[in-house]
Design a protein around this motif. Structure first.
Motif, PDB file in Angstrom:
ATOM      1  N   LYS A  41       0.772  -1.396   0.139  1.00 49.87           N
ATOM      2  CA  LYS A  41      -0.024   0.012  -0.030  1.00 49.87           C
ATOM      3  C   LYS A  41       0.855   1.270   0.075  1.00 49.87           C
ATOM      4  O   LYS A  41       0.494   2.270  -0.515  1.00 49.87           O
ATOM      5  N   GLU A  42       2.007   1.013   0.451  1.00 54.16           N
ATOM      6  CA  GLU A  42       3.096   2.377   0.467  1.00 54.16           C
ATOM      7  C   GLU A  42       3.613   2.393  -0.741  1.00 54.16           C
ATOM      8  O   GLU A  42       3.810   3.702  -1.207  1.00 54.16           O
ATOM      9  N   ILE A  43       4.078   1.501  -1.372  1.00 50.55           N
ATOM     10  CA  ILE A  43       4.946   1.681  -2.630  1.00 50.55           C
ATOM     11  C   ILE A  43       3.983   1.549  -3.824  1.00 50.55           C
ATOM     12  O   ILE A  43       4.594   2.384  -4.892  1.00 50.55           O
ATOM     13  N   PHE A  72      -8.363  -6.460 -13.253  1.00 53.09           N
ATOM     14  CA  PHE A  72      -6.848  -6.610 -13.350  1.00 53.09           C
ATOM     15  C   PHE A  72      -6.344  -6.630 -12.122  1.00 53.09           C
ATOM     16  O   PHE A  72      -5.475  -7.569 -11.608  1.00 53.09           O
ATOM     17  N   LYS A  73      -6.581  -5.382 -11.305  1.00 52.17           N
ATOM     18  CA  LYS A  73      -5.902  -5.182 -10.151  1.00 52.17           C
ATOM     19  C   LYS A  73      -6.453  -6.087  -9.065  1.00 52.17           C
ATOM     20  O   LYS A  73      -5.613  -6.777  -8.244  1.00 52.17           O
ATOM     21  N   SER A  74      -7.800  -6.752  -9.099  1.00 61.15           N
ATOM     22  CA  SER A  74      -8.335  -7.347  -8.192  1.00 61.15           C
ATOM     23  C   SER A  74      -7.496  -9.042  -8.377  1.00 61.15           C
ATOM     24  O   SER A  74      -7.361  -9.377  -7.383  1.00 61.15           O
ATOM     25  N   SER A  75      -7.225  -9.263  -9.576  1.00 61.13           N
ATOM     26  CA  SER A  75      -6.831 -10.591 -10.025  1.00 61.13           C
ATOM     27  C   SER A  75      -5.197 -10.549  -9.412  1.00 61.13           C
ATOM     28  O   SER A  75      -4.885 -11.469  -8.830  1.00 61.13           O
ATOM     29  N   LEU A  76      -4.691  -9.485  -9.369  1.00 71.15           N
ATOM     30  CA  LEU A  76      -3.349  -9.255  -9.106  1.00 71.15           C
ATOM     31  C   LEU A  76      -3.123  -9.523  -7.317  1.00 71.15           C
ATOM     32  O   LEU A  76      -2.064  -9.979  -7.025  1.00 71.15           O
ATOM     33  N   LEU A  77      -4.342  -8.688  -6.839  1.00 69.81           N
ATOM     34  CA  LEU A  77      -4.318  -8.802  -5.304  1.00 69.81           C
ATOM     35  C   LEU A  77      -4.326 -10.332  -4.917  1.00 69.81           C
ATOM     36  O   LEU A  77      -3.841 -10.600  -3.791  1.00 69.81           O
TER      37      LEU A  77
END
Length: 187
Positions: free
Chosen positions: A135-137, A175-180
């Motif tokens: 969450k920081e990077i 896409f972001k949900s899949s990465l997470l």
């Protein structure tokens, strides 16, 4: 007389027909962006995503992210940028610079290749700038909206000329949900 009326109707219909550009069956939208150094540009995309940047000499084939284990520690996830393009005429390319120009306000060099190698007219840079997602990077990865990035490819030839292509990259919510979800396997 009927033939004349038919021709007139067809001619008028053609004038008012929707002749908008399409890409892979989707209507093309032109969207304005203010990129690094206060430059205004207009890029083409569809509701399905970005369109590869292309000119008569080059075509961007890939600009995006990959999630993979860190080369140093297989238990640690890394996000890597990757870039690729086709050199249509096998021009003598001496240098390639890829910069992030949106959402950044100043251009950030992501990758520079001073001795580019082409295989079957294709150049690729894989596993570029690894980061451990957090969450920081990588805060953009954790918000619920899609994220847009624009990369500027500067392709320099040995004769001193250069070409610039701007490639929009859209990281959708899905896409972001899949990465997470993929990140979960590293915990």
């Amino acid at each position: 007389m009927i033939k004349v009326i038919f021709i007139i109707v067809c001619s008028v219909s053609i004038l008012f027909a929707d002749i908008s550009e399409t890409y892979m069956g989707y209507k093309v939208i032109k969207m304005p962006f203010k990129i690094a150094d206060n430059q205004n540009v207009e890029l083409r995309l569809t509701e399905a995503g970005a369109i590869p940047a292309e000119n008569e000499d080059y075509k961007i084939e890939y600009a995006g992210l990959t999630l993979a284990p860190s080369p140093e520690n297989q238990k640690v996830p890394n996000l890597f940028f990757g870039f690729a393009f086709t050199n249509k005429f096998d021009a003598n390319v001496s240098e390639i610079i890829v910069e992030e120009v949106f959402p950044s306000e100043k251009a950030i060099v992501i990758y520079e290749d001073k001795n580019p190698q082409f295989i079957n007219k294709r150049w690729a840079a894989k596993r570029v700038q690894p980061v451990i997602p957090s969450k920081e990077i990588t805060p953009w990865l954790y918000n619920s909206k899609g994220s847009i990035y624009i990369f500027r490819f500067t392709i320099k030839k040995k004769d001193g000329s250069s070409t610039t292509l701007l490639q929009l990259v859209w990281f959708s919510r899905e896409f972001k949900s899949s990465l997470l979800l993929s990140l979960e396997k590293y915990k």
